[in-house]
Write a protein that holds these residues in place. Structure first.
Motif, mmCIF file in Angstrom:
data_model
loop_
_atom_site.group_PDB
_atom_site.id
_atom_site.type_symbol
_atom_site.label_atom_id
_atom_site.label_comp_id
_atom_site.label_asym_id
_atom_site.label_seq_id
_atom_site.Cartn_x
_atom_site.Cartn_y
_atom_site.Cartn_z
ATOM 1 N N GLY A 129 0.795 -1.218 0.000
ATOM 2 C CA GLY A 129 0.000 0.000 0.000
ATOM 3 C C GLY A 129 0.824 1.262 0.000
ATOM 4 O O GLY A 129 2.028 1.239 0.282
ATOM 5 N N GLY A 130 0.153 2.373 -0.309
ATOM 6 C CA GLY A 130 0.819 3.659 -0.380
ATOM 7 C C GLY A 130 0.309 4.640 0.660
ATOM 8 O O GLY A 130 0.458 4.416 1.873
ATOM 9 N N LYS A 131 -0.314 5.710 0.202
ATOM 10 C CA LYS A 131 -0.758 6.795 1.076
ATOM 11 C C LYS A 131 -1.627 6.295 2.226
ATOM 12 O O LYS A 131 -1.474 6.748 3.362
ATOM 13 N N VAL A 132 -2.500 5.332 1.954
ATOM 14 C CA VAL A 132 -3.458 4.893 2.975
ATOM 15 C C VAL A 132 -2.783 4.179 4.144
ATOM 16 O O VAL A 132 -3.371 4.085 5.228
ATOM 17 N N ILE A 133 -1.571 3.669 3.938
ATOM 18 C CA ILE A 133 -0.884 2.986 5.055
ATOM 19 C C ILE A 133 0.366 3.738 5.506
ATOM 20 O O ILE A 133 1.118 3.224 6.333
ATOM 21 N N ALA A 134 0.597 4.939 4.987
ATOM 22 C CA ALA A 134 1.820 5.681 5.338
ATOM 23 C C ALA A 134 1.915 5.932 6.843
ATOM 24 O O ALA A 134 2.987 5.775 7.445
ATOM 25 N N ASP A 135 0.801 6.311 7.475
ATOM 26 C CA ASP A 135 0.824 6.541 8.923
ATOM 27 C C ASP A 135 1.126 5.246 9.683
ATOM 28 O O ASP A 135 1.799 5.270 10.714
ATOM 29 N N GLN A 176 0.304 8.662 -9.106
ATOM 30 C CA GLN A 176 -0.070 8.275 -7.747
ATOM 31 C C GLN A 176 0.943 7.307 -7.159
ATOM 32 O O GLN A 176 1.303 7.388 -5.981
ATOM 33 N N LEU A 177 1.424 6.375 -7.983
ATOM 34 C CA LEU A 177 2.414 5.415 -7.488
ATOM 35 C C LEU A 177 3.701 6.121 -7.078
ATOM 36 O O LEU A 177 4.285 5.800 -6.033
ATOM 37 N N LEU A 178 4.135 7.085 -7.874
ATOM 38 C CA LEU A 178 5.349 7.827 -7.535
ATOM 39 C C LEU A 178 5.167 8.591 -6.229
ATOM 40 O O LEU A 178 6.064 8.607 -5.375
ATOM 41 N N GLU A 179 3.994 9.210 -6.061
ATOM 42 C CA GLU A 179 3.711 9.920 -4.818
ATOM 43 C C GLU A 179 3.646 8.950 -3.636
ATOM 44 O O GLU A 179 4.172 9.234 -2.551
ATOM 45 N N ASP A 180 3.023 7.793 -3.846
ATOM 46 C CA ASP A 180 2.949 6.787 -2.788
ATOM 47 C C ASP A 180 4.346 6.327 -2.373
ATOM 48 O O ASP A 180 4.621 6.132 -1.182
ATOM 49 N N ALA A 181 5.228 6.138 -3.359
ATOM 50 C CA ALA A 181 6.591 5.709 -3.060
ATOM 51 C C ALA A 181 7.301 6.743 -2.191
ATOM 52 O O ALA A 181 8.003 6.386 -1.228
ATOM 53 N N ARG A 182 7.130 8.011 -2.519
ATOM 54 C CA ARG A 182 7.750 9.084 -1.715
ATOM 55 C C ARG A 182 7.206 9.070 -0.289
ATOM 56 O O ARG A 182 7.958 9.219 0.691
ATOM 57 N N LEU A 183 5.888 8.879 -0.158
ATOM 58 C CA LEU A 183 5.270 8.891 1.163
ATOM 59 C C LEU A 183 5.729 7.707 2.008
ATOM 60 O O LEU A 183 5.970 7.852 3.213
ATOM 61 N N ILE A 184 5.858 6.540 1.386
ATOM 62 C CA ILE A 184 6.312 5.365 2.125
ATOM 63 C C ILE A 184 7.766 5.526 2.551
ATOM 64 O O ILE A 184 8.160 5.124 3.652
ATOM 65 N N GLU A 185 8.573 6.133 1.684
ATOM 66 C CA GLU A 185 9.960 6.414 2.068
ATOM 67 C C GLU A 185 9.995 7.396 3.236
ATOM 68 O O GLU A 185 10.717 7.184 4.223
ATOM 69 N N GLU A 186 9.225 8.463 3.149
ATOM 70 C CA GLU A 186 9.190 9.461 4.213
ATOM 71 C C GLU A 186 8.684 8.871 5.528
ATOM 72 O O GLU A 186 9.073 9.311 6.611
ATOM 73 N N ALA A 187 7.823 7.867 5.425
ATOM 74 C CA ALA A 187 7.279 7.224 6.631
ATOM 75 C C ALA A 187 8.300 6.337 7.317
ATOM 76 O O ALA A 187 8.076 5.902 8.451
ATOM 77 N N GLY A 188 9.421 6.048 6.634
ATOM 78 C CA GLY A 188 10.498 5.308 7.278
ATOM 79 C C GLY A 188 10.827 3.960 6.689
ATOM 80 O O GLY A 188 11.681 3.245 7.235
ATOM 81 N N ALA A 189 10.159 3.564 5.584
ATOM 82 C CA ALA A 189 10.461 2.269 4.976
ATOM 83 C C ALA A 189 11.911 2.230 4.508
ATOM 84 O O ALA A 189 12.466 3.244 4.078
#
Length: 277
Positions: A129-135, A176-189
């Motif tokens: 998952g992307g944005k929906v699981i970033a938190d 959206q996938l590119l944005e999701d990837a950035r968000l998951i990286e920022e979340a600490g993956a």
């Protein structure tokens, strides 16, 4: 899982994977679900073993990854960790968090991730998952549990997609996938699996992230590659997508061996005097 034996190679860690990306050293990843296969993969020099929820398909015979439970994943992961520890101890072990073990809330996801880590001493967990699981990713990584992400075709969402076709071919989904990837990286993956997306998009994502990308059906530009062990060994003749390179036909080898065994038992030639006490 680190060994104190100076003769053993250093255990692969999240830091090591980042170093490999920085040095343009490709990362090798395969799935495993049992002790024996984990020993073989570790001995062969694999960097990362993924205890995939694909066990639901190749081990249990389900049509999708959805039925497998967290306790079943822990069962497989325990066996894999023991296999790695019994060999060189080098390979990193990452365990998939199964469907509905992390989607309901960040708190439940944290409890389940902690359960996985405590019960079999793996190195990390993987979430789709992307944005929906970033938190959720941030909540888990904040307490010190490493998380690998997964974008593109996400098997746990197969009923939403309706097919296993290539994802993110349309511009809006690619963005959206590119944005999701950035968000998951920022979340600490510490890494992200990219499954069945256009090669050009995977190249863009890989270039824009500081963490490694692991491709499966996503082209040559990813920092590493992952495949299901049963697929590369030819154990499943009914499944052969274009992104799988078959390195052996063990299905035929095993079947031939079993046929010979059956013949020998039926004919009375097994066991012979040298195989008896």
């Amino acid at each position: 899982m680190n060994s104190n034996n100076p003769l053993k190679p250093a255990h692969v860690t999240t830091r090591r994977l980042l170093d490999m990306k920085e040095k343009s050293e490709k990362i090798s990843v395969l799935t495993a679900y049992d002790f024996t296969m984990a020993r073989i993969l570790d001995r062969a020099g694999i960097d990362v073993i993924l205890v995939g929820d694909s066990a639901s398909n190749v081990f249990s015979g389900h049509n999708t990854t959805l039925p497998i439970t967290i306790d079943e994943m822990i069962y497989h992961a325990k066996a894999v960790v023991r296999g790695v520890q019994a060999e060189t101890g080098r390979a990193m072990v990452v365990t998939d968090m199964p469907f509905m073990s992390y989607q309901l809330s960040s708190e439940e996801a944290l409890r389940n991730a902690g359960k996985i880590m405590k019960e079999h001493e793996c190195d990390a967990v993987k979430l789709e998952g992307g944005k929906v699981i970033a938190d959720t990713v941030k909540r888990i990584t904040d307490v010190g549990i490493p998380v690998m992400g997964h974008l593109g075709l996400m098997p746990q969402s197969i009923y939403k997609y309706g097919s296993y076709k290539v994802r993110a071919q349309e511009e809006h989904e690619a963005e959206q996938l590119l944005e999701d990837a950035r968000l998951i990286e920022e979340a600490g993956a510490f890494a992200i699996v990219l499954e069945k997306i256009p090669s050009a998009l995977a190249e863009t994502v890989t270039a824009q992230l500081s963490i490694p990308t692991i491709g499966i059906g996503a082209g040559q530009s990813c920092d590493g590659q992952v495949l299901v062990i049963n697929d590369i060994l030819g154990l499943n003749r009914a499944f052969h997508p274009r992104f799988v390179r078959r390195y052996a036909d063990l299905g035929a080898v095993i079947e031939d061996a079993v046929r010979h065994y059956v013949d020998d038992v039926k004919s009375g030639s097994f066991p012979d005097s040298g195989e008896s006490y």
